[in-house]
Design an enzyme around this catalytic site. Structure first.
Site, PDB file in Angstrom:
ATOM      1  N   HIS A 246       4.537   4.446  12.841  1.00 14.25           N
ATOM      2  CA  HIS A 246       3.574   5.563  12.857  1.00 14.25           C
ATOM      3  C   HIS A 246       4.121   6.800  13.557  1.00 14.25           C
ATOM      4  CE1 HIS A 246      -0.394   3.299  11.776  1.00 14.25           C
ATOM      5  NE2 HIS A 246       0.620   3.016  10.958  1.00 14.25           N
TER       6      HIS A 246
ATOM      7  N   GLU B 222      -5.087   1.555   2.835  1.00 16.08           N
ATOM      8  CA  GLU B 222      -4.836   0.512   3.829  1.00 16.08           C
ATOM      9  C   GLU B 222      -4.890   1.064   5.248  1.00 16.08           C
ATOM     10  OE1 GLU B 222      -2.577  -2.235   6.511  1.00 16.08           O
ATOM     11  OE2 GLU B 222      -2.273  -0.112   6.092  1.00 16.08           O
ATOM     12  N   GLU B 223      -4.383   2.275   5.442  1.00 20.16           N
ATOM     13  CA  GLU B 223      -4.305   2.839   6.790  1.00 20.16           C
ATOM     14  C   GLU B 223      -5.666   3.193   7.377  1.00 20.16           C
ATOM     15  OE1 GLU B 223      -1.795   2.766   8.567  1.00 20.16           O
ATOM     16  OE2 GLU B 223      -0.043   2.710   7.271  1.00 20.16           O
TER      17      GLU B 223
ATOM     18  N   HIS C 234       0.826  -1.209   0.000  1.00 22.25           N
ATOM     19  CA  HIS C 234       0.000   0.000   0.000  1.00 22.25           C
ATOM     20  C   HIS C 234       0.860   1.258   0.000  1.00 22.25           C
ATOM     21  CE1 HIS C 234       0.175   1.378   4.300  1.00 22.25           C
ATOM     22  NE2 HIS C 234       0.288   0.101   4.591  1.00 22.25           N
TER      23      HIS C 234
ATOM     24  N   ASP D 280       4.119  -5.626   3.508  1.00 24.25           N
ATOM     25  CA  ASP D 280       3.885  -4.521   4.430  1.00 24.25           C
ATOM     26  C   ASP D 280       5.064  -4.416   5.383  1.00 24.25           C
ATOM     27  OD1 ASP D 280       2.523  -2.515   6.067  1.00 24.25           O
ATOM     28  OD2 ASP D 280       0.640  -3.319   5.304  1.00 24.25           O
TER      29      ASP D 280
ATOM     30  N   ASP E  30       5.905   3.092   6.261  1.00 22.17           N
ATOM     31  CA  ASP E  30       4.677   2.304   6.296  1.00 22.17           C
ATOM     32  C   ASP E  30       3.653   3.017   5.414  1.00 22.17           C
ATOM     33  OD1 ASP E  30       2.409   0.832   6.899  1.00 22.17           O
ATOM     34  OD2 ASP E  30       2.294   1.486   8.983  1.00 22.17           O
TER      35      ASP E  30
END
Length: 352
Positions: free
Chosen positions: A316, A206-207, A65, A229, A174
């Site tokens: 994150h 995706e998030e 993603h 991922d 990410d």
């Protein structure tokens, strides 16, 4: 990693791609992949898909993603300060004092996330996003609304950095690293050759909802799918390895084990790793993976899935950190496994 390929990775990491606003990064991804893909596909979700051997009946979907976590403007106050909610898994503590890039409807604007000075009491211990705001220098709501409207997105204003020619650090690894990996797998397979259809997808959302992966798998109807991922590295101070496991940078790609994972795909990956004399690591996903694999698995009549992850420090945060060696090894593992497929493989775990 070759210089040209590293430049493409850094270009992806430079490009703002908050979930639901991935158009700019997808156009760059397509421009790169079209040079070696047999076919480029897009869909109404915003996925970008490069294809090799589109006529092959055995189809492998690789999903990385391209969206990153971000901020979404939810209020503009009378003084022109912008208030926001999260678009994905934003950590309020990591946001304090950060610069931001706001993707305004009229233009791109730079701002800073203000914080109450310690002399004035600082932030309370249990503060949330509702206690933070973005200061762009506006002096009124009217002035701010010339550039920004409710629903506009923002990302942290950071630049990717190469650390000791070993690691890459920045926001949104990410999972722009995953979008890079699936593109590179396709490029190398074009040179190496393979017998099956390979669909490398830079997926969206995706998030937030994983809808991109669902659209991609529902449209392609793959024989099998692999999500590419990131996962939590635990090799830095303060992490409880007994609770969270022992996953390290430069110790190899991470394979998932658990109920969603097709054991025969994992066996193929493990055999490829042995041929390469490559170490692999493992993570447990007992019920769900928390990745695109979960949505791809439940499309159509059901899709056998696996998950190959890149170890990532500081998930994150604005300074996510991964190893360039691990990125190269994950690409090599996938290329080796996919190039070995004949298209006659059974993925049914009850069949020999």
């Amino acid at each position: 990693m070759e210089t040209a390929n590293r430049e493409f990775l850094l270009e992806l990491l430079h490009t703002a791609s908050p979930s639901s606003n991935e158009m700019a990064i997808q156009k760059k991804w397509i421009n790169y992949v079209k040079e070696f893909a047999d076919e480029i596909k897009t869909d109404n979700a915003g996925n970008a898909i490069g294809v090799l051997n589109p006529e092959a009946p055995f189809k492998v979907l690789l999903a990385g993603h391209c969206d990153e976590i971000g901020l979404v403007i939810n209020r503009i106050d009378e003084e022109g300060f912008l208030h926001f909610d999260k678009m994905g898994g934003i950590n309020p503590k990591a946001a304090v004092g950060m610069k931001t890039t706001i993707l305004g409807y009229n233009k791109t604007i730079i701002g800073v996330i203000g914080v109450n000075a310690q002399h004035h009491g600082g932030l309370k211990n249990d503060f949330g996003l509702e206690d933070l705001f973005i200061d762009c220098g506006y002096q009124s709501k009217e002035e701010a609304e010339r550039d920004v409207q409710i629903g506009d997105l923002a990302v942290y204003k950071t630049e990717p950095e190469i650390l000791r020619d070993r690691y890459v650090a920045g926001r949104g690894l990410d999972n722009r690293t995953g979008a890079f990996i699936v593109a590179e797998v396709l490029r190398r397979l074009k040179d190496k050759g393979c017998s099956v259809g390979v669909y490398a997808a830079s997926t969206v959302n995706e998030e937030t909802n994983m809808g991109g992966a669902y659209f991609a798998a529902a449209g392609i109807k793959p024989t099998m799918a692999i999500a590419c991922d990131v996962t939590f590295a635990t090799d830095y101070p303060g992490v409880n390895k007994q609770k969270h496991g022992d996953v390290r940078l430069e110790k190899g790609p991470v394979l998932a084990k658990g109920a969603p994972i097709n054991i025969k795909i994992n066996n193929l990956l493990e055999k490829a790793a042995k041929r390469l004399d490559m170490d692999v690591q493992y993570e447990l996903t007992p019920r769900m993976t928390g990745t695109d694999a979960d949505k791809m698995r439940l499309t159509g009549v059901g899709v056998p899935v696996s998950l190959v992850s890149l170890p990532l420090r500081y998930m994150h945060s604005p300074v996510e950190t991964a190893s360039l060696q691990d990125i190269d090894e994950e690409i090599e593992l996938l290329v080796t496994m996919l190039s070995s497929l004949t298209g006659e493989e059974s993925l049914n775990p009850l069949e020999d």
